[in-house]
Design a protein around this motif. Structure first.
Motif, PDB file in Angstrom:
ATOM      1  N   HIS A 191       0.813  -1.221   0.000  1.00 10.62           N
ATOM      2  CA  HIS A 191       0.000   0.000   0.000  1.00 10.62           C
ATOM      3  C   HIS A 191       0.841   1.263   0.000  1.00 10.62           C
ATOM      4  O   HIS A 191       2.031   1.224   0.265  1.00 10.62           O
ATOM      5  N   VAL A 192       0.157   2.362  -0.321  1.00 10.92           N
ATOM      6  CA  VAL A 192       0.741   3.692  -0.185  1.00 10.92           C
ATOM      7  C   VAL A 192      -0.109   4.395   0.866  1.00 10.92           C
ATOM      8  O   VAL A 192      -1.346   4.395   0.774  1.00 10.92           O
ATOM      9  N   GLY A 193       0.548   4.946   1.886  1.00 17.01           N
ATOM     10  CA  GLY A 193      -0.155   5.611   2.993  1.00 17.01           C
ATOM     11  C   GLY A 193      -0.232   7.111   2.738  1.00 17.01           C
ATOM     12  O   GLY A 193       0.780   7.742   2.410  1.00 17.01           O
ATOM     13  N   ILE A 194      -1.429   7.665   2.887  1.00 16.28           N
ATOM     14  CA  ILE A 194      -1.680   9.088   2.640  1.00 16.28           C
ATOM     15  C   ILE A 194      -2.149   9.733   3.945  1.00 16.28           C
ATOM     16  O   ILE A 194      -3.138   9.276   4.540  1.00 16.28           O
ATOM     17  N   ALA A 195      -1.452  10.778   4.369  1.00 18.09           N
ATOM     18  CA  ALA A 195      -1.835  11.488   5.597  1.00 18.09           C
ATOM     19  C   ALA A 195      -2.913  12.515   5.277  1.00 18.09           C
ATOM     20  O   ALA A 195      -2.796  13.258   4.294  1.00 18.09           O
ATOM     21  N   CYS A 196      -3.958  12.548   6.109  1.00 19.74           N
ATOM     22  CA  CYS A 196      -5.020  13.529   5.875  1.00 19.74           C
ATOM     23  C   CYS A 196      -5.614  14.017   7.192  1.00 19.74           C
ATOM     24  O   CYS A 196      -5.462  13.377   8.225  1.00 19.74           O
ATOM     25  N   HIS A 197      -6.266  15.174   7.133  1.00 22.16           N
ATOM     26  CA  HIS A 197      -6.895  15.752   8.328  1.00 22.16           C
ATOM     27  C   HIS A 197      -8.255  15.128   8.587  1.00 22.16           C
ATOM     28  O   HIS A 197      -8.681  15.002   9.730  1.00 22.16           O
ATOM     29  N   ASP A 198      -8.969  14.808   7.514  1.00 27.38           N
ATOM     30  CA  ASP A 198     -10.359  14.362   7.661  1.00 27.38           C
ATOM     31  C   ASP A 198     -10.565  13.077   6.856  1.00 27.38           C
ATOM     32  O   ASP A 198     -10.694  13.110   5.630  1.00 27.38           O
ATOM     33  N   LEU A 199     -10.552  11.940   7.566  1.00 29.80           N
ATOM     34  CA  LEU A 199     -10.615  10.628   6.909  1.00 29.80           C
ATOM     35  C   LEU A 199     -11.866  10.485   6.041  1.00 29.80           C
ATOM     36  O   LEU A 199     -11.778  10.056   4.887  1.00 29.80           O
ATOM     37  N   GLU A 200     -13.032  10.840   6.589  1.00 25.25           N
ATOM     38  CA  GLU A 200     -14.284  10.638   5.830  1.00 25.25           C
ATOM     39  C   GLU A 200     -14.277  11.440   4.528  1.00 25.25           C
ATOM     40  O   GLU A 200     -14.716  10.955   3.483  1.00 25.25           O
ATOM     41  N   GLU A 201     -13.762  12.670   4.605  1.00 24.84           N
ATOM     42  CA  GLU A 201     -13.711  13.522   3.421  1.00 24.84           C
ATOM     43  C   GLU A 201     -12.802  12.918   2.348  1.00 24.84           C
ATOM     44  O   GLU A 201     -13.139  12.905   1.161  1.00 24.84           O
ATOM     45  N   LYS A 202     -11.646  12.388   2.767  1.00 24.00           N
ATOM     46  CA  LYS A 202     -10.696  11.834   1.788  1.00 24.00           C
ATOM     47  C   LYS A 202     -11.175  10.476   1.255  1.00 24.00           C
ATOM     48  O   LYS A 202     -10.903  10.142   0.099  1.00 24.00           O
ATOM     49  N   ILE A 203     -11.882   9.700   2.072  1.00 24.62           N
ATOM     50  CA  ILE A 203     -12.478   8.457   1.565  1.00 24.62           C
ATOM     51  C   ILE A 203     -13.428   8.815   0.417  1.00 24.62           C
ATOM     52  O   ILE A 203     -13.365   8.233  -0.672  1.00 24.62           O
ATOM     53  N   ALA A 204     -14.280   9.787   0.645  1.00 24.52           N
ATOM     54  CA  ALA A 204     -15.256  10.188  -0.382  1.00 24.52           C
ATOM     55  C   ALA A 204     -14.541  10.669  -1.647  1.00 24.52           C
ATOM     56  O   ALA A 204     -14.937  10.338  -2.768  1.00 24.52           O
ATOM     57  N   LEU A 205     -13.457  11.421  -1.474  1.00 22.78           N
ATOM     58  CA  LEU A 205     -12.692  11.923  -2.620  1.00 22.78           C
ATOM     59  C   LEU A 205     -12.106  10.778  -3.448  1.00 22.78           C
ATOM     60  O   LEU A 205     -12.240  10.751  -4.675  1.00 22.78           O
ATOM     61  N   ALA A 252       4.558   1.037   1.478  1.00 18.04           N
ATOM     62  CA  ALA A 252       4.667  -0.251   2.168  1.00 18.04           C
ATOM     63  C   ALA A 252       4.927  -1.368   1.167  1.00 18.04           C
ATOM     64  O   ALA A 252       4.146  -1.575   0.230  1.00 18.04           O
ATOM     65  N   PHE A 253       6.034  -2.078   1.382  1.00 16.63           N
ATOM     66  CA  PHE A 253       6.359  -3.234   0.565  1.00 16.63           C
ATOM     67  C   PHE A 253       5.797  -4.490   1.218  1.00 16.63           C
ATOM     68  O   PHE A 253       5.944  -4.667   2.435  1.00 16.63           O
ATOM     69  N   GLY A 254       5.218  -5.363   0.437  1.00 18.71           N
ATOM     70  CA  GLY A 254       4.751  -6.660   0.930  1.00 18.71           C
ATOM     71  C   GLY A 254       5.891  -7.655   0.913  1.00 18.71           C
ATOM     72  O   GLY A 254       6.600  -7.766  -0.087  1.00 18.71           O
ATOM     73  N   VAL A 255       6.077  -8.338   2.029  1.00 18.13           N
ATOM     74  CA  VAL A 255       7.127  -9.363   2.139  1.00 18.13           C
ATOM     75  C   VAL A 255       6.512 -10.626   2.739  1.00 18.13           C
ATOM     76  O   VAL A 255       5.535 -10.546   3.487  1.00 18.13           O
ATOM     77  N   PRO A 256       7.102 -11.796   2.449  1.00 20.90           N
ATOM     78  CA  PRO A 256       6.523 -13.028   2.995  1.00 20.90           C
ATOM     79  C   PRO A 256       6.762 -13.196   4.494  1.00 20.90           C
ATOM     80  O   PRO A 256       5.961 -13.844   5.172  1.00 20.90           O
ATOM     81  N   ASP A 257       7.866 -12.627   5.017  1.00 21.74           N
ATOM     82  CA  ASP A 257       8.215 -12.819   6.431  1.00 21.74           C
ATOM     83  C   ASP A 257       8.809 -11.513   6.951  1.00 21.74           C
ATOM     84  O   ASP A 257       9.976 -11.198   6.683  1.00 21.74           O
ATOM     85  N   VAL A 258       8.000 -10.735   7.675  1.00 18.20           N
ATOM     86  CA  VAL A 258       8.439  -9.379   8.050  1.00 18.20           C
ATOM     87  C   VAL A 258       9.578  -9.401   9.072  1.00 18.20           C
ATOM     88  O   VAL A 258      10.490  -8.576   9.007  1.00 18.20           O
TER      89      VAL A 258
END
Ligand code: CMX
Ligand code: CO
Length: 140
Positions: free
Chosen positions: A5-19, A83-89
């Motif tokens: 995944h790519v993590g995005i920082a935001c002030h208002d989760l509900e607003e950015k989900i809708a976007l 975030a990189f996916g790995v088989p064994d963190v």
């Protein structure tokens, strides 16, 4: 390796989900509060792949004195980590730590959707805050 995944920082989760839903036609597949990481978050599904899916992770801080809260105060909204996916963190942390990269987590912690995660210091990875993710075992 794969991009989990790519993590995005935001002030208002509900607003950015809708976007993100209306702009890219993505679907929220999980919402969680992770007290240890200091975030309220949502995972939006991008694709399925070998070893796990890929997602956009929207992150709202639980307070100003959290990693995402500090990031927002300093840099404003935007890409926070990859975030990189790995088989064994645990093994990946040990191997990458052995290459001289500072680990922010010596041992795996709990991540989204039952995953195990660990972070690498951004200053040792070209300025990119990097998370390693071991996806949860699929439920039988
Ligand atoms: N991406 C790139 N660089 C970053 C960064 C980010 N997200 N956050 C901080 N930095 C940089 C700072 O700009 C600073 O650089 P300068 O010295 O050039 O100014 C440097 O890293 C050190 O910053 P700091 O003052 O020590 O900053 P913090 O106290 O905010 O700590 C960090 C930064 C990365 C150690 C901390 O945010 C951390 O431990 N993060 C891992 C956990 C996390 O981010 N959890 C939330 C997501 C949870 C999830 O994905 O599930
Ligand atoms: Co993440």
């Amino acid at each position: 390796m794969r991009i989990d995944h790519v993590g995005i920082a935001c002030h208002d989760l509900e607003e950015k989900i809708a976007l993100f839903e209306r702009t890219f036609e993505l679907t929220v597949v999980a919402r969680e509060v992770n007290e240890e990481q200091g975030v309220k978050e949502a995972m939006l599904h991008i694709a399925d792949g070998e070893g796990g899916g890929s997602y956009i992770q929207l992150l709202e801080p639980l307070g100003p004195d959290t990693p995402v809260g500090k990031f927002l105060a300093r840099r404003g909204e935007g890409v926070h980590h990859v975030a990189f996916g790995v088989p064994d963190v645990a093994r990946a942390l040990e191997e990458i730590g052995g290459r001289g990269v500072r680990l922010l987590d010596e041992k795996p912690r709990h991540g989204s959707m039952g995953s195990s995660i660990g972070f690498l210091h951004p200053k040792d990875v070209g300025g990119m805050l990097t998370e390693l993710v071991q996806a949860a075992e699929p439920q039988a």
